[in-house]
Design an enzyme around this catalytic site. Structure first.
Site, PDB file in Angstrom:
ATOM      1  N   GLY A 121     -13.589  30.302  -4.322  1.00  0.00           N
ATOM      2  CA  GLY A 121     -14.517  31.238  -4.961  1.00  0.00           C
ATOM      3  C   GLY A 121     -14.668  32.545  -4.191  1.00  0.00           C
ATOM      4  N   ALA A 122     -14.778  32.456  -2.848  1.00  0.00           N
ATOM      5  CA  ALA A 122     -14.956  33.683  -2.049  1.00  0.00           C
ATOM      6  C   ALA A 122     -13.698  34.546  -2.175  1.00  0.00           C
ATOM      7  CB  ALA A 122     -15.222  33.328  -0.591  1.00  0.00           C
ATOM      8  N   ASP A 125     -20.496  40.672 -15.783  1.00  0.00           N
ATOM      9  CA  ASP A 125     -19.045  40.846 -15.933  1.00  0.00           C
ATOM     10  C   ASP A 125     -18.290  40.308 -14.719  1.00  0.00           C
ATOM     11  OD1 ASP A 125     -19.438  41.974 -18.333  1.00  0.00           O
ATOM     12  OD2 ASP A 125     -19.166  44.062 -17.681  1.00  0.00           O
ATOM     13  N   ASP A 155     -21.388  38.372  -4.045  1.00  0.00           N
ATOM     14  CA  ASP A 155     -20.384  38.368  -2.962  1.00  0.00           C
ATOM     15  C   ASP A 155     -19.443  39.556  -3.152  1.00  0.00           C
ATOM     16  OD1 ASP A 155     -21.355  36.125  -1.720  1.00  0.00           O
ATOM     17  OD2 ASP A 155     -20.015  34.740  -2.757  1.00  0.00           O
ATOM     18  N   LYS A 210     -21.092  26.856  -6.636  1.00  0.00           N
ATOM     19  CA  LYS A 210     -20.953  28.201  -7.217  1.00  0.00           C
ATOM     20  C   LYS A 210     -20.231  28.183  -8.572  1.00  0.00           C
ATOM     21  CE  LYS A 210     -21.056  30.972  -2.995  1.00  0.00           C
ATOM     22  NZ  LYS A 210     -20.378  32.009  -2.224  1.00  0.00           N
TER      23      LYS A 210
HETATM   24  P1  NAP Z   1     -14.056  26.906  -0.543  1.00  0.00           P
HETATM   25  O1  NAP Z   1     -13.936  27.112  -2.012  1.00  0.00           O
HETATM   26  O2  NAP Z   1     -14.538  25.597  -0.040  1.00  0.00           O
HETATM   27  O3  NAP Z   1     -12.638  27.190   0.196  1.00  0.00           O
HETATM   28  C1  NAP Z   1     -11.917  28.309   0.014  1.00  0.00           C
HETATM   29  C2  NAP Z   1     -10.423  28.032   0.169  1.00  0.00           C
HETATM   30  O4  NAP Z   1     -10.102  27.847   1.529  1.00  0.00           O
HETATM   31  C3  NAP Z   1      -9.918  26.827  -0.530  1.00  0.00           C
HETATM   32  O5  NAP Z   1      -9.761  27.081  -1.906  1.00  0.00           O
HETATM   33  C4  NAP Z   1      -8.603  26.578   0.186  1.00  0.00           C
HETATM   34  O6  NAP Z   1      -7.589  27.421  -0.369  1.00  0.00           O
HETATM   35  C5  NAP Z   1      -8.903  27.090   1.608  1.00  0.00           C
HETATM   36  N1  NAP Z   1      -9.138  25.947   2.518  1.00  0.00           N
HETATM   37  C6  NAP Z   1     -10.108  25.027   2.412  1.00  0.00           C
HETATM   38  N2  NAP Z   1      -9.996  24.130   3.437  1.00  0.00           N
HETATM   39  C7  NAP Z   1      -8.913  24.526   4.173  1.00  0.00           C
HETATM   40  C8  NAP Z   1      -8.289  24.035   5.332  1.00  0.00           C
HETATM   41  N3  NAP Z   1      -8.755  22.924   5.937  1.00  0.00           N
HETATM   42  N4  NAP Z   1      -7.226  24.703   5.826  1.00  0.00           N
HETATM   43  C9  NAP Z   1      -6.753  25.812   5.223  1.00  0.00           C
HETATM   44  N5  NAP Z   1      -7.316  26.314   4.097  1.00  0.00           N
HETATM   45  C10 NAP Z   1      -8.376  25.688   3.593  1.00  0.00           C
HETATM   46  O7  NAP Z   1     -15.027  28.023   0.060  1.00  0.00           O
HETATM   47  P2  NAP Z   1     -15.509  29.439  -0.491  1.00  0.00           P
HETATM   48  O8  NAP Z   1     -16.773  29.274  -1.218  1.00  0.00           O
HETATM   49  O9  NAP Z   1     -14.407  30.126  -1.156  1.00  0.00           O
HETATM   50  O10 NAP Z   1     -15.873  30.131   0.918  1.00  0.00           O
HETATM   51  C11 NAP Z   1     -14.892  30.363   1.889  1.00  0.00           C
HETATM   52  C12 NAP Z   1     -15.515  30.831   3.195  1.00  0.00           C
HETATM   53  O11 NAP Z   1     -16.138  32.081   2.987  1.00  0.00           O
HETATM   54  C13 NAP Z   1     -16.597  29.905   3.718  1.00  0.00           C
HETATM   55  O12 NAP Z   1     -16.490  29.825   5.111  1.00  0.00           O
HETATM   56  C14 NAP Z   1     -17.890  30.600   3.356  1.00  0.00           C
HETATM   57  O13 NAP Z   1     -18.947  30.310   4.235  1.00  0.00           O
HETATM   58  C15 NAP Z   1     -17.463  32.058   3.488  1.00  0.00           C
HETATM   59  N6  NAP Z   1     -18.302  32.964   2.678  1.00  0.00           N
HETATM   60  C16 NAP Z   1     -18.996  33.922   3.337  1.00  0.00           C
HETATM   61  C17 NAP Z   1     -19.772  34.793   2.621  1.00  0.00           C
HETATM   62  C18 NAP Z   1     -20.559  35.850   3.362  1.00  0.00           C
HETATM   63  O14 NAP Z   1     -21.489  36.398   2.774  1.00  0.00           O
HETATM   64  N7  NAP Z   1     -20.198  36.170   4.579  1.00  0.00           N
HETATM   65  C19 NAP Z   1     -19.842  34.718   1.231  1.00  0.00           C
HETATM   66  C20 NAP Z   1     -19.080  33.729   0.591  1.00  0.00           C
HETATM   67  C21 NAP Z   1     -18.317  32.852   1.324  1.00  0.00           C
HETATM   68  P3  NAP Z   1      -6.085  26.831  -0.537  1.00  0.00           P
HETATM   69  O15 NAP Z   1      -6.244  25.516  -1.190  1.00  0.00           O
HETATM   70  O16 NAP Z   1      -5.414  27.867  -1.380  1.00  0.00           O
HETATM   71  O17 NAP Z   1      -5.489  26.748   0.818  1.00  0.00           O
END
Ligand code: NAP
Length: 366
Positions: A226-227, A176, A199, A164
Site C-alpha cells: 500500500g505505501a 480520487d 500518505d 488500509k
Molecule cells: P506492507 O503492505 O506490509 O509491505 C509492503 C511491501 O513490502 C510488501 O508488499 C512486500 O513487497 C514488501 N515486503 C514485505 N515483507 C518483506 C520482506 N520480509 N522482505 C522484503 N520485502 C518485504 O506495508 P505498507 O503498508 O506498504 O508499509 C510499508 C512500510 O512503510 C512500513 O514500514 C510502514 O511502517 C511504512 N510507512 C510509513 C509511513 C510514514 O508516514 N512514514 C506511511 C506508510 C507506511 P513485495 O512482495 O513486492 O516484495
C-alpha cells in the site's frame, strides 16, 4: 415633481435596498449557524481572530467608493461581532459538545504508535477540544467497527497496518487518490464514511521539505504494498521520468503496477537512480538489524528515503551514510500525513509551520 416627491422616491429606494440587505443577512446567519453546528461537532473554537481580520480586509477591498470605506467598515465590524455572539449562543444551546471531539487510529498492533502524540500536539496548537485514541481491532471486528465508532462520537479515524485495504469495503465513498492507490489511511465519519489516502500528500510534503524534486527523476521503490502504491502515484503525478519497483516477486509486482519496470530486490542495483524509496517494513523495530538491500546494492544512488521512522536511523540509512549518499527517514512523512488528516477532519487549510514544530518535539521522543 415637487422636492418632497423626489425625497419620497429616494426613501422608497432605500426601503427596497433594506429589504434586500435583510434577506442577505438572513442567508448569512443561516451560514453562520451551519458553521456553529460544524464547530460544535469537531471541537473547533468559536473565535478565529485571524480569519475574522481576513474577512474584514477582503470586504474592504471590495468597496469601490473610497468615501464609504469607514462607514462600511463599522457596519461590517458589527456584523462580524453579532455573528460571533450568535455562534457562541448556538454552541451553548446545541446538544453535545461538552465532551472532546473524538478521533483515533485503527490497526492491528498499535502500542508503539506516535500518532496520539502528534495529534495531541495538533489539537493544542489549533485550540481544538479533541482526543485521539488507539483502537486495536481483529479482522473479525472490522465490518461493524466504523458504525460503532461513529455511535460513540468519533468524527474521524486513521487506519494502519493491516487494514488500509480491507477497511475500504465498509466505506460509502473514496477520494480520487484513495481510489487510485487502492488503500485508505484516513476516514471522515462526519456524514458519509469517506476514505482518503494522506500518505500520498505526506510523502510529497516530505520530499519538498528535503528539497528533492520528483520531476524528471529516475526513481526506484522497494516493495509493492500500500505505501509503495501511494509513493508511485505521487511520483507519476509529479513528473518522475521513470519508476522501477524492486520486489521479492517481480512477476506479481508487474500485475499490480502495469507498465512499470519491476526488478528482483535481491539483484537490484541503485546505481543510476536519483531517488530510492524503501516502502517495505524491513528494518523496522524490533527487526532493526535488517535491511531490504545490501550495502553494495546502494552504491551510486542519488538520494535514499526510508519510509520507516522507528528506529530513526535504520540499517539502510546507516549504509547510505557510510556511502556518503544523502538520506532521510519517514518521520516527516508521518507528521505530514497526520497534518493532512487534520485538514480533512477540520475542513480547513492549516499552517504548515506546525509540522516543523511537531518534528522538533517528536524527534526527541524517538
Ligand atoms: P506492507 O503492505 O506490509 O509491505 C509492503 C511491501 O513490502 C510488501 O508488499 C512486500 O513487497 C514488501 N515486503 C514485505 N515483507 C518483506 C520482506 N520480509 N522482505 C522484503 N520485502 C518485504 O506495508 P505498507 O503498508 O506498504 O508499509 C510499508 C512500510 O512503510 C512500513 O514500514 C510502514 O511502517 C511504512 N510507512 C510509513 C509511513 C510514514 O508516514 N512514514 C506511511 C506508510 C507506511 P513485495 O512482495 O513486492 O516484495
Amino acid at each position: 415633481m415637487t422636492q418632497a416627491d423626489g425625497l419620497d422616491a429616494i426613501r422608497r429606494e432605500i426601503d427596497k435596498t433594506d429589504e434586500k440587505i435583510v434577506r442577505l443577512l438572513e442567508t448569512r446567519m443561516d451560514l453562520v449557524r451551519k458553521v456553529a453546528e460544524y464547530k460544535k461537532k469537531t471541537g473547533v473554537p468559536i473565535l478565529d481572530a485571524s480569519r475574522e481580520k481576513a474577512i474584514l480586509d477582503r470586504i474592504m477591498s471590495l468597496v469601490e467608493n473610497h468615501e464609504y470605506k469607514e462607514p462600511i467598515k463599522s457596519v461590517y465590524s458589527e456584523i462580524l461581532k453579532a455573528s460571533r455572539e450568535f455562534q457562541a449562543k448556538m454552541m451553548e444551546d446545541l446538544p453535545g459538545g461538552q465532551f472532546p471531539a473524538r478521533y483515533g487510529l485503527v490497526g492491528g498492533k498499535l502500542s508503539h504508535s506516535l500518532s496520539p502524540k502528534i495529534h495531541a500536539f495538533l489539537f493544542r496548537e489549533l485550540g481544538i477540544n479533541g482526543e485521539y485514541g488507539l483502537i486495536e481491532a481483529s479482522p473479525g471486528e472490522l465490518p461493524g467497527l466504523l458504525g460503532e465508532l461513529k455511535a460513540k462520537g468519533y468524527l474521524g479515524v486513521n487506519v494502519t497496518i493491516p487494514y488500509k485495504k480491507d477497511i475500504m469495503a465498509f466505506l460509502d465513498c473514496l477520494s480520487d487518490e484513495a481510489n487510485r492507490i487502492g488503500a485508505v489511511n484516513t476516514i471522515s465519519l462526519l456524514d458519509r464514511f469517506t476514505g482518503y489516502n494522506t500518505d500520498y500528500d505526506g510523502f510529497g510534503m516530505a520530499l519538498e521539505a528535503y528539497g528533492i524534486k520528483a520531476e524528471g527523476a529516475r526513481c526506484a521503490v522497494l516493495g509493492s504494498g500500500g505505501a509503495a502504491r501511494a509513493v508511485v502515484a505521487y511520483l507519476e503525478d509529479h513528473g518522475a521520468s521513470s519508476v522501477t519497483i524492486a520486489s521479492r516477486n517481480p512477476e506479481s509486482a508487474m500485475v499490480r503496477f502495469p507498465g512499470l519496470k519491476c526488478a528482483d530486490i535481491l539483484t537490484f542495483e541503485a546505481k543510476g537512480y536519483d531517488i530510492v524509496i524503501n516502502a517495505t517494513p524491513v528494518g523496522m523495530y524490533p527487526d532493526s538489524y535488517r535491511s531490504p538491500l545490501r550495502k553494495e546494492q546502494l552504491e551510486g544512488a542519488g538520494f535514499i528515503m526510508d519510509l520507516i521512522y522507528n528506529p530513526s536511523k535504520t540499517l539502510l540509512l546507516q549504509y547510505s551514510e557510510e556511502l556518503g549518499i544523502p538520506c532521510a527517514n519517514g518521520l516527516y512523512m508521518l507528521v505530514a500525513q497526520a497534518f493532512r488528516s487534520e485538514e480533512i477532519w477540520q475542513g480547513r487549510t492549516l499552517d504548515r509551520a506546525i509540522i516543523s514544530k511537531i518534528m522538533a518535539i517528536i524527534s526527541d521522543v524517538l
